[in-house]
Motif scaffolding. Structure first.
Motif, mmCIF file in Angstrom:
data_model
loop_
_atom_site.group_PDB
_atom_site.id
_atom_site.type_symbol
_atom_site.label_atom_id
_atom_site.label_comp_id
_atom_site.label_asym_id
_atom_site.label_seq_id
_atom_site.Cartn_x
_atom_site.Cartn_y
_atom_site.Cartn_z
ATOM 1 N N SER A 263 0.811 -1.223 0.000
ATOM 2 C CA SER A 263 0.000 0.000 0.000
ATOM 3 C C SER A 263 0.842 1.268 0.000
ATOM 4 C CB SER A 263 -0.929 0.000 1.220
ATOM 5 O OG SER A 263 -0.174 -0.054 2.422
ATOM 6 N N ASP A 264 2.109 1.138 0.376
ATOM 7 C CA ASP A 264 2.982 2.307 0.460
ATOM 8 C C ASP A 264 3.946 2.383 -0.725
ATOM 9 O OD1 ASP A 264 3.905 4.628 1.765
ATOM 10 O OD2 ASP A 264 5.625 3.538 2.584
ATOM 11 N N VAL A 265 3.651 1.605 -1.760
ATOM 12 C CA VAL A 265 4.545 1.542 -2.914
ATOM 13 C C VAL A 265 3.893 2.190 -4.123
ATOM 14 C CG1 VAL A 265 5.757 -0.001 -4.507
ATOM 15 C CG2 VAL A 265 5.655 -0.560 -2.078
ATOM 16 N N ARG A 266 4.657 3.031 -4.816
ATOM 17 C CA ARG A 266 4.185 3.672 -6.036
ATOM 18 C C ARG A 266 4.912 3.061 -7.252
ATOM 19 N NH1 ARG A 266 1.534 4.771 -2.441
ATOM 20 N NH2 ARG A 266 0.829 6.791 -1.670
ATOM 21 N N PHE A 267 4.402 3.372 -8.424
ATOM 22 C CA PHE A 267 5.064 3.056 -9.695
ATOM 23 C C PHE A 267 5.152 1.563 -9.998
ATOM 24 C CE2 PHE A 267 7.452 6.849 -7.959
ATOM 25 C CZ PHE A 267 6.641 7.774 -8.584
ATOM 26 N N LEU A 268 4.266 0.730 -9.426
ATOM 27 C CA LEU A 268 4.248 -0.681 -9.804
ATOM 28 C C LEU A 268 3.609 -0.875 -11.171
ATOM 29 C CD1 LEU A 268 3.282 -2.444 -6.443
ATOM 30 C CD2 LEU A 268 5.525 -2.336 -7.540
ATOM 31 N N ASP A 269 2.801 0.074 -11.586
ATOM 32 C CA ASP A 269 2.190 0.046 -12.916
ATOM 33 C C ASP A 269 3.178 0.649 -13.906
ATOM 34 O OD1 ASP A 269 0.703 0.118 -15.190
ATOM 35 O OD2 ASP A 269 -0.859 1.457 -14.426
ATOM 36 N N THR A 270 3.663 -0.170 -14.833
ATOM 37 C CA THR A 270 4.694 0.282 -15.776
ATOM 38 C C THR A 270 4.122 0.775 -17.096
ATOM 39 O OG1 THR A 270 4.921 -2.000 -16.589
ATOM 40 C CG2 THR A 270 6.389 -1.309 -14.810
ATOM 41 N N SER A 271 2.803 0.982 -17.157
ATOM 42 C CA SER A 271 2.177 1.399 -18.418
ATOM 43 C C SER A 271 2.498 2.845 -18.777
ATOM 44 C CB SER A 271 0.659 1.205 -18.343
ATOM 45 O OG SER A 271 0.106 1.967 -17.272
ATOM 46 N N SER A 272 2.875 3.662 -17.803
ATOM 47 C CA SER A 272 3.234 5.057 -18.091
ATOM 48 C C SER A 272 4.598 5.360 -17.487
ATOM 49 C CB SER A 272 2.179 6.013 -17.509
ATOM 50 O OG SER A 272 2.085 5.854 -16.095
ATOM 51 N N SER A 273 5.193 6.476 -17.894
ATOM 52 C CA SER A 273 6.512 6.830 -17.389
ATOM 53 C C SER A 273 6.438 7.228 -15.922
ATOM 54 C CB SER A 273 7.095 7.988 -18.203
ATOM 55 O OG SER A 273 6.425 9.198 -17.902
ATOM 56 N N VAL A 274 7.553 7.116 -15.245
ATOM 57 C CA VAL A 274 7.613 7.475 -13.837
ATOM 58 C C VAL A 274 7.256 8.947 -13.650
ATOM 59 C CG1 VAL A 274 9.156 7.712 -11.840
ATOM 60 C CG2 VAL A 274 9.327 5.704 -13.322
ATOM 61 N N LEU A 275 7.761 9.781 -14.536
ATOM 62 C CA LEU A 275 7.529 11.216 -14.416
ATOM 63 C C LEU A 275 6.043 11.546 -14.563
ATOM 64 C CD1 LEU A 275 9.219 13.741 -13.956
ATOM 65 C CD2 LEU A 275 9.325 14.039 -16.442
ATOM 66 N N THR A 276 5.401 10.935 -15.551
ATOM 67 C CA THR A 276 3.971 11.171 -15.764
ATOM 68 C C THR A 276 3.148 10.687 -14.578
ATOM 69 O OG1 THR A 276 4.260 10.956 -18.162
ATOM 70 C CG2 THR A 276 2.028 10.678 -17.289
ATOM 71 N N GLU A 277 3.507 9.504 -14.054
ATOM 72 C CA GLU A 277 2.777 8.950 -12.915
ATOM 73 C C GLU A 277 2.987 9.806 -11.671
ATOM 74 O OE1 GLU A 277 0.354 6.065 -10.911
ATOM 75 O OE2 GLU A 277 0.598 6.801 -12.965
ATOM 76 N N ALA A 278 4.205 10.314 -11.491
ATOM 77 C CA ALA A 278 4.473 11.178 -10.330
ATOM 78 C C ALA A 278 3.638 12.446 -10.395
ATOM 79 C CB ALA A 278 5.960 11.528 -10.282
ATOM 80 N N LYS A 279 3.466 12.974 -11.575
ATOM 81 C CA LYS A 279 2.637 14.177 -11.735
ATOM 82 C C LYS A 279 1.171 13.848 -11.465
ATOM 83 C CE LYS A 279 1.520 17.817 -15.095
ATOM 84 N NZ LYS A 279 0.092 17.476 -15.289
ATOM 85 N N ARG A 280 0.716 12.685 -11.943
ATOM 86 C CA ARG A 280 -0.678 12.284 -11.714
ATOM 87 C C ARG A 280 -0.972 12.110 -10.226
ATOM 88 N NH1 ARG A 280 -3.929 8.146 -10.748
ATOM 89 N NH2 ARG A 280 -2.197 6.715 -10.345
ATOM 90 N N LEU A 281 0.046 11.620 -9.487
ATOM 91 C CA LEU A 281 -0.119 11.387 -8.056
ATOM 92 C C LEU A 281 0.141 12.649 -7.228
ATOM 93 C CD1 LEU A 281 1.706 7.932 -7.813
ATOM 94 C CD2 LEU A 281 -0.764 8.338 -7.647
ATOM 95 N N ASN A 282 0.382 13.776 -7.919
ATOM 96 C CA ASN A 282 0.662 15.055 -7.252
ATOM 97 C C ASN A 282 1.930 15.009 -6.389
ATOM 98 O OD1 ASN A 282 -1.652 16.399 -8.293
ATOM 99 N ND2 ASN A 282 -2.916 15.405 -6.728
ATOM 100 N N MET A 283 2.870 14.140 -6.786
ATOM 101 C CA MET A 283 4.152 14.097 -6.075
ATOM 102 C C MET A 283 5.058 15.227 -6.533
ATOM 103 S SD MET A 283 4.988 10.005 -6.014
ATOM 104 C CE MET A 283 6.488 10.321 -5.104
ATOM 105 N N ILE A 284 4.868 15.652 -7.778
ATOM 106 C CA ILE A 284 5.633 16.774 -8.307
ATOM 107 C C ILE A 284 4.669 17.781 -8.922
ATOM 108 C CG2 ILE A 284 7.741 15.458 -8.731
ATOM 109 C CD1 ILE A 284 6.957 15.256 -11.654
ATOM 110 N N SER A 285 5.050 19.035 -8.888
ATOM 111 C CA SER A 285 4.212 20.106 -9.432
ATOM 112 C C SER A 285 4.403 20.228 -10.936
ATOM 113 C CB SER A 285 4.573 21.426 -8.754
ATOM 114 O OG SER A 285 5.928 21.756 -9.015
ATOM 115 N N GLU A 286 3.546 21.048 -11.548
ATOM 116 C CA GLU A 286 3.645 21.277 -12.991
ATOM 117 C C GLU A 286 4.987 21.888 -13.355
ATOM 118 O OE1 GLU A 286 2.545 21.232 -16.958
ATOM 119 O OE2 GLU A 286 1.468 20.363 -15.256
ATOM 120 N N SER A 287 5.499 22.804 -12.549
ATOM 121 C CA SER A 287 6.771 23.469 -12.858
ATOM 122 C C SER A 287 7.939 22.479 -12.791
ATOM 123 C CB SER A 287 7.013 24.639 -11.902
ATOM 124 O OG SER A 287 7.086 24.183 -10.558
#
Length: 628
Positions: free
Chosen positions: A425-449
């Motif tokens: 439950s505490d693991v991200r990015f197990l789904d390899t269908s999209s890039s890490v960067l795109t997934e991080a943005k979707r999860l609000n881990m990184i901002s648009e800038s």
């Protein structure tokens, strides 16, 4: 030249004086760089400005001590330090010396030098000033109280960068989540050759990088506090190198706390994912994989299906298995990884596959519920090394000592790793269908800038990046193709490594020659035999010997015993999968006549004594590594 990483070769040794046979943990500050472009560059001395450190030295020492404990190392362990003379390695010397001599487990000094600590000073001698620089570094480490060893050629060095620079380099090239997890705190390095000057046949070198969490400014502060000068490499400022471009980009962003904090959060999430994937693979290996002493593996597919493993973990599992069986020194990536994943997902298994130096097929009698993984003799070798290399003999008791002490260090490190393994439950990015960067943005881990800034760096670096595809590697490796016509000489009393997988030695008992007829003395006066893969003609030869058993044909008793042995071996070989039989090593004379199939106990003549053990150079999973 990239700064020499703060890595520690953490490999225990029985005698520190045995520097030429380095068997101790190796500690370095980051990667060990051998960049040819930097060999002609002049380096210059950087004088310390005597000033109070921005942070109390006790804080640095405690942080260093914690990292060493997490690596499984204690002050009484014997350790070698990789020292280039730069600020990283000089700070490493200061911290290691303090760690060894403080606390209840501290070591003593002999003739002014700290016991169990050795600095390895690499001087390639390719620049006019390198000799003088090495002498200066020698004096500095001696003043700290550390013995040194100079002119040590590290042929199996690991090139990497300091943590943030390395992560941004990988982000700039759109690496996957496991790549973005970055450099491990500890990892084992294994020689591509059976015998190496710094690596034993049975043991790798445990490399520890305790300064990964230290910033560059931290390292400068440590040197200044100890009033140590260091040597700077001017190429570290050249924009010709990706590490320097990334470093300069980081400096531009360093004023933006949001960017740096989001970047660190992304890296931490990738590291947690990697820890989880490694733990999952370890569980799969213990529950679904069987390795035989004949050099092949069997995978239990129902266990994998019941586990409902995510693709990223299963792909890593497949990579581990085929890399171990083929003894490749490059990981399986790209289309080959996807091919293996799709194959292992098929249940029941009904087809065969050749990939990454291995032959995969349904295990006989399993009705497709199990997969057989054998080394494919028709594929290129796992590296450009010779098919067969000689080894100097070593004392078994010394090897046992080294193995036990190293295993104790690894076990202690693993106890820390288990504490840091996250829940699913505490693991991200197990789904390899999209890039890490795109997934991080979707999860609000990184901002648009932050997202746009990293994308911009990716686009710029991808214009410069020229990858080396696996196809190029395989094409070049064809020079060492392991086809059936290849055979290498092995002299009596010597030990050789066959395909990085089997350890073989032999000798003749000439003193008992009178007990055999002349037909048994095949090759007795030869100074060497040849080693190759088993072929169809060997099978036919065993069949002929077996038929001789019924007629006896006036054979001496020893010859009759040989014929009976051939019959037993035929029955044993028939029970083996055909692909596994083909990958077995055999000994033949100069005319190609079969002398022995040592792994199953057959020998043509009772005067011949042969030893053969399934002894892969690189262990299952590539050895210990910890990403905590």
């Amino acid at each position: 030249m990239a700064p020499t990483s703060t890595t520690a070769f953490a490999h225990s040794i029985p005698r520190l004086a045995s520097a030429s046979r380095l068997k101790l943990p190796f500690i370095c500050h980051g990667p060990i760089s051998c960049s040819s472009s930097s060999l002609v560059a002049a380096r210059f001395l950087r004088n310390c400005v005597l000033q109070e450190p921005a942070q109390d030295m006790s804080t640095y020492r405690e942080k260093f001590s914690q990292r060493m404990a997490m690596a499984g190392l204690k002050p009484h362990h014997r350790i070698a330090l990789g020292v280039s003379g730069g600020p990283d390695s000089m700070a490493l010397c200061v911290l290691a010396a303090a760690w060894k001599t403080a606390g209840p487990d501290s070591t003593t000094r002999t003739n002014g030098f700290i016991d169990g600590l050795l600095a390895i000073i690499v001087d390639h001698g390719l620049r006019l000033e390198s000799g003088e620089e090495a002498k200066t570094v020698q004096q500095r480490v001696s003043d700290i109280g550390i013995k040194y060893f100079r002119d040590f050629a590290i042929n199996n060095s690991s090139v990497s960068f300091l943590l943030h620079i390395m992560q941004m380099t990988r982000l700039s090239r759109n690496s996957g989540v496991l790549g973005l997890a970055g450099m491990a705190l500890t990892s084992e390095l294994f020689s591509k050759f059976m015998h190496s000057r710094i690596m034993d046949l049975n043991h790798g070198i445990l490399v520890v990088r305790p300064l990964l969490d230290f910033t560059k400014e931290d390292l400068y502060e440590i040197c200044r506090a100890d009033r140590l000068d260091w040597v700077e490499d001017p190429t570290n400022r050249s924009p010709s190198y990706v590490r320097n471009r990334i470093r300069m980009s980081l400096q531009n962003f360093s004023s933006t706390s949001t960017f740096m904090s989001e970047l660190q959060a992304l890296i931490s999430a990738c590291r947690r994912t990697r820890i989880y994937v490694d733990k999952t693979c370890s569980d799969l290996i213990s529950r679904s994989l069987t390795i035989t002493d004949l050099g092949y593996a069997v995978i239990d597919l129902p266990v994998l299906n019941a586990s409902k493993v995510d693709d990223i973990s299963l792909a890593k599992f497949c990579s581990i298995v085929v890399q171990f069986i083929s003894q490749r020194h490059r990981p399986v990536r790209g289309s080959t990884s996807k091919l293996l994943l799709n194959y292992i997902r098929t249940f029941p298994c009904k087809t065969s596959l050749t990939a990454a130096g291995c032959y995969l097929s349904p295990a006989p009698g399993s009705k497709g519920t199990k997969v057989l993984v054998c080394c494919s003799v028709n594929c290129p070798l796992p590296s450009k090394t010779e098919l067969f290399c000689l080894e100097d003999s070593k004392e078994d008791h010394e090897d046992d000592f080294i193995s036990n002490e190293l295993q104790g260090i690894i076990d202690l490190a693993n106890s820390y790793s288990d504490l840091y393994c996250p829940d699913a439950s505490d693991v991200r990015f197990l789904d390899t269908s999209s890039s890490v960067l795109t997934e991080a943005k979707r999860l609000n881990m990184i901002s648009e800038s932050t997202y746009r800034s990293i994308l911009s760096m990716q686009e710029e670096e991808m214009k410069r990046f020229k990858p080396k595809y696996d196809s190029d590697y395989e094409r070049k490796s064809l020079v060492g193709s392991a086809n059936s016509s290849e055979a290498k000489l092995l002299e009596p009393g010597q030990t050789g490594k066959f395909m990085n997988r089997f350890s073989i030695s032999w000798r003749w008992h000439e003193e008992f020659a009178g007990n055999c007829c002349r037909s048994c003395l095949v090759g007795q006066n030869k100074v060497a035999v040849k080693v190759r893969h088993m072929e169809e003609r060997d099978w036919l030869y065993l069949s002929q010997l077996s038929r001789d058993q019924s007629s006896e044909n006036g054979l001496a008793k020893s010859c009759l015993d040989r014929a009976i042995s051939a019959g037993h071996c035929l029955r044993f070989l028939k029970a083996l999968p055909a692909a596994a039989r083909k990958s077995l090593p055999v000994l033949v004379d100069s005319d190609g006549l079969l002398l022995s199939i040592p792994i199953i106990g057959f020998k043509h003549c009772p005067l011949l004594e042969v030893s053969c053990k399934w002894k892969p150079t690189v262990p299952l999973g590539g050895g210990h590594s910890s990403f905590i």
